[in-house]
Design a protein around this motif. Sequence first.
Motif, PDB file in Angstrom:
ATOM      1  N   ASP A 140       0.847  -1.189   0.000  1.00 31.29           N
ATOM      2  CA  ASP A 140       0.000   0.000   0.000  1.00 31.29           C
ATOM      3  C   ASP A 140       0.879   1.234   0.000  1.00 31.29           C
ATOM      4  O   ASP A 140       1.476   1.539   1.017  1.00 31.29           O
ATOM      5  N   PRO A 141       0.970   1.955  -1.098  1.00 29.79           N
ATOM      6  CA  PRO A 141       1.758   3.187  -1.040  1.00 29.79           C
ATOM      7  C   PRO A 141       1.090   4.182  -0.095  1.00 29.79           C
ATOM      8  O   PRO A 141      -0.140   4.243  -0.031  1.00 29.79           O
ATOM      9  N   GLN A 142       1.912   4.908   0.657  1.00 28.23           N
ATOM     10  CA  GLN A 142       1.348   5.904   1.570  1.00 28.23           C
ATOM     11  C   GLN A 142       1.022   7.198   0.828  1.00 28.23           C
ATOM     12  O   GLN A 142       0.371   8.066   1.362  1.00 28.23           O
ATOM     13  N   THR A 143       1.539   7.299  -0.398  1.00 29.43           N
ATOM     14  CA  THR A 143       1.265   8.505  -1.189  1.00 29.43           C
ATOM     15  C   THR A 143       0.217   8.161  -2.248  1.00 29.43           C
ATOM     16  O   THR A 143      -0.101   7.001  -2.481  1.00 29.43           O
ATOM     17  N   ASN A 144      -0.280   9.203  -2.903  1.00 31.07           N
ATOM     18  CA  ASN A 144      -1.295   8.991  -3.937  1.00 31.07           C
ATOM     19  C   ASN A 144      -0.626   8.766  -5.287  1.00 31.07           C
ATOM     20  O   ASN A 144      -1.062   9.308  -6.299  1.00 31.07           O
ATOM     21  N   VAL A 145       0.418   7.958  -5.289  1.00 34.41           N
ATOM     22  CA  VAL A 145       1.256   7.825  -6.480  1.00 34.41           C
ATOM     23  C   VAL A 145       0.472   7.321  -7.696  1.00 34.41           C
ATOM     24  O   VAL A 145       0.691   7.790  -8.818  1.00 34.41           O
TER      25      VAL A 145
END
Lengths: 462, 226
Positions: B186-191
């Motif tokens: 789960d990326p912590q950014t909205n990549v």
Amino acid sequence: MTMVRLPGFSARTIAIGYALVSLVVLAMFAGPLWYAWHTNIQEVRTELIVSDSQRLANLFERGGPFALTAAIDSQVVGTNDGVRKIILFMAPNGVKLAGNLPGWPEGLPDRDGTGSATIRIDGAERRIELVRVTLGNGYRLLIASNLNRFDELERLFVYGLLGCGAAVLGGAALGGVLIRRALLTRVQGISQTTAAIIEGKLSRRLKEPRDGDELQLLTRTVNRMLDQIEHLVTGVQDVSNAIAHDLRTPLSELRARLEELSVTRPGEEETYAEIDAAINDVDRVMKIFNALLRLAEIDSGSRRNGFVQVDVAKLAAEVAEFYAPVAELKNITLDFAPRGALCAIGDPVLLAQALGNLVENALKFAPEGGMIAISAHQPQRDTVEILVADNGPGIAEDERPRVVERFYRGDVSRGTPGVGLGLSVVSAVARLHGGALLLFDNRPGLRATLQIAVSPAGGTQG
Amino acid sequence: MKLLLVEDNERVARFVRKGLTEAGHTVDHADNGRDGMYHAVSEPYDAIVMDRMLPGGIDGLAIVEALRQGGNRVPILILSALDGVDDRILGLKSGGDDYLVKPFAFGELLARLDALLRRSQHQAVETTMTLGDLTVDMLAHKVTRAGKPVTLQPREFKLLEYLVRHANQVVTRTMLLENVWDYHFDPQTNVIDVHISKLRQKIDAGFGKPLLRTVRNSGYMLTDQP
């Protein structure tokens, strides 16, 4: 250290073993002695009586029965109890001429020569060694030596032997008891400490014996194990507290939200907005859980079955490319310097995640217009490193060891999104790959180095 | 479409069944492995949603394996509370087509199920796909919109290719992460959103109707329908 496999050692085994060995030694000593004693004595005695008989036979040849009778009479005294030598000189008609036996005894061999026999003298059984000679004209001569005078000696020898055996057995039993007691005191110490540990006093340790004996090694190993257990348990407690703490916030928010909805019953539009927000709260909780589960999975070392040949440089380039648009949006320069292939054995899924966490961390802290540099190289033949450097606030030196702990949030990260597990995951992945996460000061900023072994050391883990 | 749901948790089953029915599917439900197996072999389904932990200590994977050994090729989506990359791999190895970890958002389940149904429908690999005035040539890696060439980076092309193959279907961020980048975290950014907006810049900006749409709470959809 190679150890010879020995049967299980208890005090009883040691004592029995000692007794058996001692008895065998005793038998090895006494057996030949007994044999030598007997054969030797027999030979000497036989020689003696044979030479005696020859002397007497010569006398008979020279002086006839009278001379022989006189010689024998002068030699023997009436009784024969305790007398060493028995002599009997018989006339052809069976009349005793001289000697210390009342008559020709029964049970003698019916021929000339040496031998041994048991006869009755004065109503007592006697074992004798004898020589029988038939002289001229039917005269018979019997010379014997009484073996019973050695009975005492033999008895003494046997008693001595039995006494030694008893002493050996007694010593073994006593030694066994003593060894057992010594072992028990030792083991008791260990089991008392262990019992205390079971009751929850995790800081207790075994006393190390001062004299470096065999138990010292065991004690040391057990103490090392206890250190590790204490470390793990403290870790688990910390994590549980942290989870409770970290989950409490979103859960209380969620509860408050739902409660408010149920009490105020707002319009449909607002209700749905609140429900969406509630779903977001739940998602946050789930994210924390997933991160924790992933961490546990990595830590348990069971993830080595995903290991394949990985080009670490290519992987780093891909992660850099993946986050490039985000950096662009924040006006951060994301720089990756390709250096050719760097091959290692690893789990590409986990390495990508670890690297992603490092880059996301850097993106979170690098200032507007800042810069992140990613590079990969091979400092030693057996190590590959991926560096992620930023020019953000960095991590204070005293905080560095703590940021890899679960849920630890550094001073600068207070109030930023995230659950505080990112660096713990990176560190766990590094450990799984036989390496470590190293944090340095980038002056300014943080330089994180993900170190992994080119090939993991012999699969000691699952 | 006719679907089979094998799930012992009553609440989850009700929730999934309701959602799928609303999405226009016919759903049969079995709450244990034996019935699930019986249904699966006796009736033709378009897809099966299979829970792993079933009553009686049965692992749903055993049923999936048995079906596959029997030559049954029906698309199967596995649901599991076990979240590990290993569990996922195991699920796919034993014959599952996709794997979803509990708890899941229904949108995610629906999107993945649609992708499975679509995949089983046209197995033929198409070399050129069109969607409205967007044309994607899979072999030459060429993209045109309204006749004008659109230049894409290799990864952007891969992203568009995935969206085009699942045109008119919701694709979730996780699906994109797994299928386009092969990442499983789960990326912590909205990549992902950033990548989508960059792609939008190239294929939608300056053209009439936007094709790449955001579906609230779920993900994205490439569609030329109004």
